[in-house]
Design a protein around this motif. Structure first.
Motif, mmCIF file in Angstrom:
data_model
loop_
_atom_site.group_PDB
_atom_site.id
_atom_site.type_symbol
_atom_site.label_atom_id
_atom_site.label_comp_id
_atom_site.label_asym_id
_atom_site.label_seq_id
_atom_site.Cartn_x
_atom_site.Cartn_y
_atom_site.Cartn_z
ATOM 1 N N PHE A 1 0.638 12.391 -12.439
ATOM 2 C CA PHE A 1 -0.394 13.103 -12.413
ATOM 3 C C PHE A 1 -1.437 12.440 -12.670
ATOM 4 C CE2 PHE A 1 -3.359 15.955 -14.602
ATOM 5 C CZ PHE A 1 -3.855 17.045 -13.453
ATOM 6 N N GLU A 2 -1.489 11.568 -13.813
ATOM 7 C CA GLU A 2 -2.613 11.193 -14.272
ATOM 8 C C GLU A 2 -3.283 9.928 -13.304
ATOM 9 O OE1 GLU A 2 0.192 11.516 -16.039
ATOM 10 O OE2 GLU A 2 -0.430 12.792 -17.794
ATOM 11 N N PHE A 3 -2.124 9.426 -12.375
ATOM 12 C CA PHE A 3 -2.587 8.238 -11.579
ATOM 13 C C PHE A 3 -3.242 8.778 -10.247
ATOM 14 C CE2 PHE A 3 1.296 5.169 -12.672
ATOM 15 C CZ PHE A 3 0.732 5.166 -14.087
ATOM 16 N N SER B 1 0.841 -1.335 0.104
ATOM 17 C CA SER B 1 0.103 0.091 -0.071
ATOM 18 C C SER B 1 0.986 1.285 -0.133
ATOM 19 C CB SER B 1 -0.967 -0.098 1.013
ATOM 20 O OG SER B 1 -0.185 0.056 2.354
ATOM 21 N N VAL B 2 2.068 1.287 0.558
ATOM 22 C CA VAL B 2 3.037 2.364 0.753
ATOM 23 C C VAL B 2 3.608 2.560 -0.603
ATOM 24 C CG1 VAL B 2 5.109 3.239 1.823
ATOM 25 C CG2 VAL B 2 3.533 2.152 3.123
ATOM 26 N N ILE B 3 4.025 1.375 -1.250
ATOM 27 C CA ILE B 3 4.584 1.682 -2.546
ATOM 28 C C ILE B 3 3.530 2.073 -3.589
ATOM 29 C CG2 ILE B 3 5.741 0.232 -4.611
ATOM 30 C CD1 ILE B 3 7.136 -1.384 -2.211
ATOM 31 N N TYR B 4 2.179 1.391 -3.428
ATOM 32 C CA TYR B 4 1.340 1.823 -4.442
ATOM 33 C C TYR B 4 1.264 3.418 -4.478
ATOM 34 C CZ TYR B 4 -3.375 2.020 -6.624
ATOM 35 O OH TYR B 4 -4.500 2.491 -7.257
ATOM 36 N N PRO C 1 -13.054 6.760 -7.071
ATOM 37 C CA PRO C 1 -13.986 5.462 -7.587
ATOM 38 C C PRO C 1 -13.214 4.332 -8.034
ATOM 39 C CG PRO C 1 -14.989 7.711 -8.325
ATOM 40 C CD PRO C 1 -13.496 7.620 -7.801
ATOM 41 N N LEU C 2 -12.156 4.392 -8.875
ATOM 42 C CA LEU C 2 -11.409 3.352 -9.542
ATOM 43 C C LEU C 2 -10.510 2.498 -8.273
ATOM 44 C CD1 LEU C 2 -10.520 4.722 -12.754
ATOM 45 C CD2 LEU C 2 -12.359 2.999 -12.394
ATOM 46 N N TYR C 3 -10.310 3.145 -7.174
ATOM 47 C CA TYR C 3 -9.008 2.934 -6.412
ATOM 48 C C TYR C 3 -9.054 1.097 -6.013
ATOM 49 C CZ TYR C 3 -6.567 1.826 -2.066
ATOM 50 O OH TYR C 3 -5.611 1.459 -1.145
#
Length: 283
Positions: free
Chosen positions: A76-78, A65-68, A86-88
């Motif tokens: 920026f797009e991420f 989770s930390v790396i993600y 919503p997509l998380y």
């Protein structure tokens, strides 16, 4: 603490995987700020875990989770994939699954087998089954086994080397443990249907001869679909480049029109059901 020593140790951790250490060193030099931030992140994670009482599963989830978050916040797009968006959930789960698969596939801690060993154990010619026409001992490979193994090696190379990332493994461990089950299906879809092992698989999966032939033909067509385009795109950009690219595109369209969507769905059903059959593979 000797920072340079710790830094070199950090970069050379890539030697624990089937990666090219030279590329890792080059990337760490060209993108030093990114790797230095990643190095600091690693140190922070280690210090946090020293004070925590998390289980091994919780530790794995925490580290990922930390790396993600670190990766998602760096592009920026991420931002659409960050927690709260919503997509998380979908993107996070997909990335976690893919990362674990890539770790298992690339780590040197899990031994694989050679392609000859894989052919001996999994080929529908049943080289390892006593009483069959092609039976042989592991130390006495016949020409048919060598030929079968060579065909597999060429097929794998054409497929894997065309991908953006191609991880080369040593010959003695060419087939990683996580790939063995997947590539067993290669023999089912690529081999002659008259072979007893292939025909047995077809019957056990309630497929008629015609249905099985359609599935195999569809698999073959999809495998050849992009060949002309890939070759044209990778060719030298001379005066004929655009002409050859247009010709390749026309051949691609011709091949695509011969693919029936309902047959494609039948193939996907076979692929998905095959992976779901092996519970250990899905864990």
């Amino acid at each position: 603490m000797n920072f340079n020593s710790e830094w070199n140790n950090f970069i050379h951790r890539s030697e624990n995987f089937h990666w090219d250490i030279n590329i890792s060193e080059l990337n760490s030099t060209e993108n030093r700020p990114f790797y230095e931030t990643l190095y600091k992140l690693r140190t922070d994670i280690i210090n946090f875990l020293k004070e925590s009482s998390l289980s091994r599963e919780q530790i794995l989830k925490y580290i990922f989770s930390v790396i993600y978050t670190f990766i998602a916040m760096g592009v920026f797009e991420f931002a659409y994939f960050l927690k709260g968006e919503p997509l998380y959930d979908s993107v996070y789960d997909s990335c976690l699954f893919t990362s674990l698969c890539m770790y298992l596939h690339n780590t040197k801690r899990i031994d694989g087998i050679s392609l000859s060993e894989f052919t001996y154990e999994k080929s529908p010619y049943q080289f390892n089954v006593e009483g069959t026409d092609n039976y042989c001992t592991p130390d006495d490979y016949p020409n048919l086994l060598t030929s079968d193994s060579t065909s597999l090696r060429q097929k794998r190379y054409r497929l894997l080397s065309s991908r953006p990332v191609y991880t080369r493994r040593p010959q003695w461990s060419a087939m990683s443990e996580d790939s063995i089950y997947e590539w067993n299906l290669y023999y089912i879809l690529e081999s002659n249907s008259s072979l007893a092992k292939v025909n047995e698989w077809r019957i056990n999966h309630n497929l008629t001869v015609d249905e099985f032939d359609i599935i195999k033909e569809t698999h073959k067509r999809i495998g050849n679909l992009n060949n002309d385009l890939t070759k044209a795109l990778g060719a030298e950009k001379n005066n004929n480049y655009r002409i050859n690219l247009k010709k390749a595109y026309k051949r691609y369209i011709s091949k695509l029109r011969k693919l029936k969507y309902e047959n494609y769905l039948k193939l996907q059903k076979v692929l998905l059901s095959y992976h779901c059959e092996e519970k250990n593979f899905m864990v």
